[in-house]
Scaffold this active site. Sequence first.
Site, PDB file in Angstrom:
ATOM      1  N   HIS A  94      68.120  28.464  58.494  1.00 46.56           N
ATOM      2  CA  HIS A  94      66.987  29.400  58.370  1.00 46.56           C
ATOM      3  C   HIS A  94      65.814  28.662  57.719  1.00 46.56           C
ATOM      4  O   HIS A  94      66.016  27.794  56.864  1.00 46.56           O
ATOM      5  CB  HIS A  94      67.397  30.612  57.526  1.00 46.56           C
ATOM      6  CG  HIS A  94      66.386  31.703  57.571  1.00 46.56           C
ATOM      7  ND1 HIS A  94      65.270  31.704  56.767  1.00 46.56           N
ATOM      8  CD2 HIS A  94      66.297  32.817  58.345  1.00 46.56           C
ATOM      9  CE1 HIS A  94      64.548  32.774  57.048  1.00 46.56           C
ATOM     10  NE2 HIS A  94      65.142  33.470  57.987  1.00 46.56           N
ATOM     11  N   GLU A 163      62.435  31.021  65.568  1.00 46.98           N
ATOM     12  CA  GLU A 163      61.717  31.736  64.516  1.00 46.98           C
ATOM     13  C   GLU A 163      60.507  30.917  64.070  1.00 46.98           C
ATOM     14  O   GLU A 163      60.636  30.019  63.217  1.00 46.98           O
ATOM     15  CB  GLU A 163      62.637  31.938  63.311  1.00 46.98           C
ATOM     16  CG  GLU A 163      63.787  32.856  63.561  1.00 46.98           C
ATOM     17  CD  GLU A 163      64.145  33.648  62.299  1.00 46.98           C
ATOM     18  OE1 GLU A 163      64.138  34.878  62.371  1.00 46.98           O
ATOM     19  OE2 GLU A 163      64.384  33.024  61.257  1.00 46.98           O
TER      20      GLU A 163
HETATM   21  C1  PEP Z   1      63.717  36.145  59.027  1.00 43.87           C
HETATM   22  O1  PEP Z   1      63.647  35.917  57.832  1.00 43.87           O
HETATM   23  O2  PEP Z   1      64.548  35.571  59.734  1.00 43.87           O
HETATM   24  C2  PEP Z   1      62.771  37.088  59.603  1.00 43.87           C
HETATM   25  C3  PEP Z   1      62.629  37.107  60.894  1.00 43.87           C
HETATM   26  O3  PEP Z   1      62.091  37.879  58.718  1.00 43.87           O
HETATM   27  P1  PEP Z   1      61.044  39.052  59.099  1.00 43.87           P
HETATM   28  O4  PEP Z   1      61.668  39.843  60.211  1.00 43.87           O
HETATM   29  O5  PEP Z   1      60.904  39.834  57.862  1.00 43.87           O
HETATM   30  O6  PEP Z   1      59.792  38.371  59.516  1.00 43.87           O
END
Ligand code: PEP
Length: 248
Positions: A94, A163
């Site tokens: 992450h 992400e």
């Molecule tokens: C995450 O931390 O993986 C994430 C996607 O957070 P958020 O949905 O709050 O942006």
Amino acid sequence: MRKPIIVGNWKMYKNSEEARKLVEELIPLVKDATSDIVVCVPFPLLHVVQPLIKGTNITLGAQNVSWEDEGALTGEVSAKMLKDFDVKYVIVGHSERKRVFGEKCREIGMRAVQAVKNGITPIVCVGETLERRNRDAKSYIKIQLLEVLEDIEDISKVVIAYEPVWAINGIKPATKEQAEEMCAFIREVIKEKYCEEAADVVRIQYGGSVNSSNFADFMAMDSIDGGLIGRACLDAKEFSKIINYQDK
Ligand code: PEP
């Protein structure tokens, strides 16, 4: 067809009582969902959540795993320990682990290998910072992917989460076109490294400021097979609306 997978990342939120309330509220709201549903909870909550979701369509996940079987590694948790709680998924790499704790791709790859070796599906996160976005986002994502997946032989045992760091915890998600472009690119990289069939089966999620208003738009894109959800998974009603996105 790839089955959608929707994962809530609780991060470092909720104590035992709050966890119990959230899960008990969530279970009936998502009982008819057609996607795989996973809650990745903090380690001390595994024993709280495991009995609550037993026999439901919600699966247990963790937020990290050690690269070793066991050893003098203070603060780490092994895959064998996670298996004791019937953990089926684990997030690795992450962006918060990279940014705050300095985790590097090779180490993240070793964590992923350890998960696979123990029958746990790693959710491998990749993503670019805003600075990279404006420079060489695709080649940066490719480098991350190839390093993390270096020792993964069977990509069908892995879920990939795209992400973009600039969209996590923010006010604005990526657009569905931006997310699709990168998820399609990731699939291309998988095809190059493995084969076409592998690229067809691997599930790729989008994560970054997903909520119940925007999730269906992401899911309508060809290469996006699910979501990794941060803030919006901490409220049962909001998370259930994301999970039931097809009802929209
Ligand atoms: C995450 O931390 O993986 C994430 C996607 O957070 P958020 O949905 O709050 O942006």
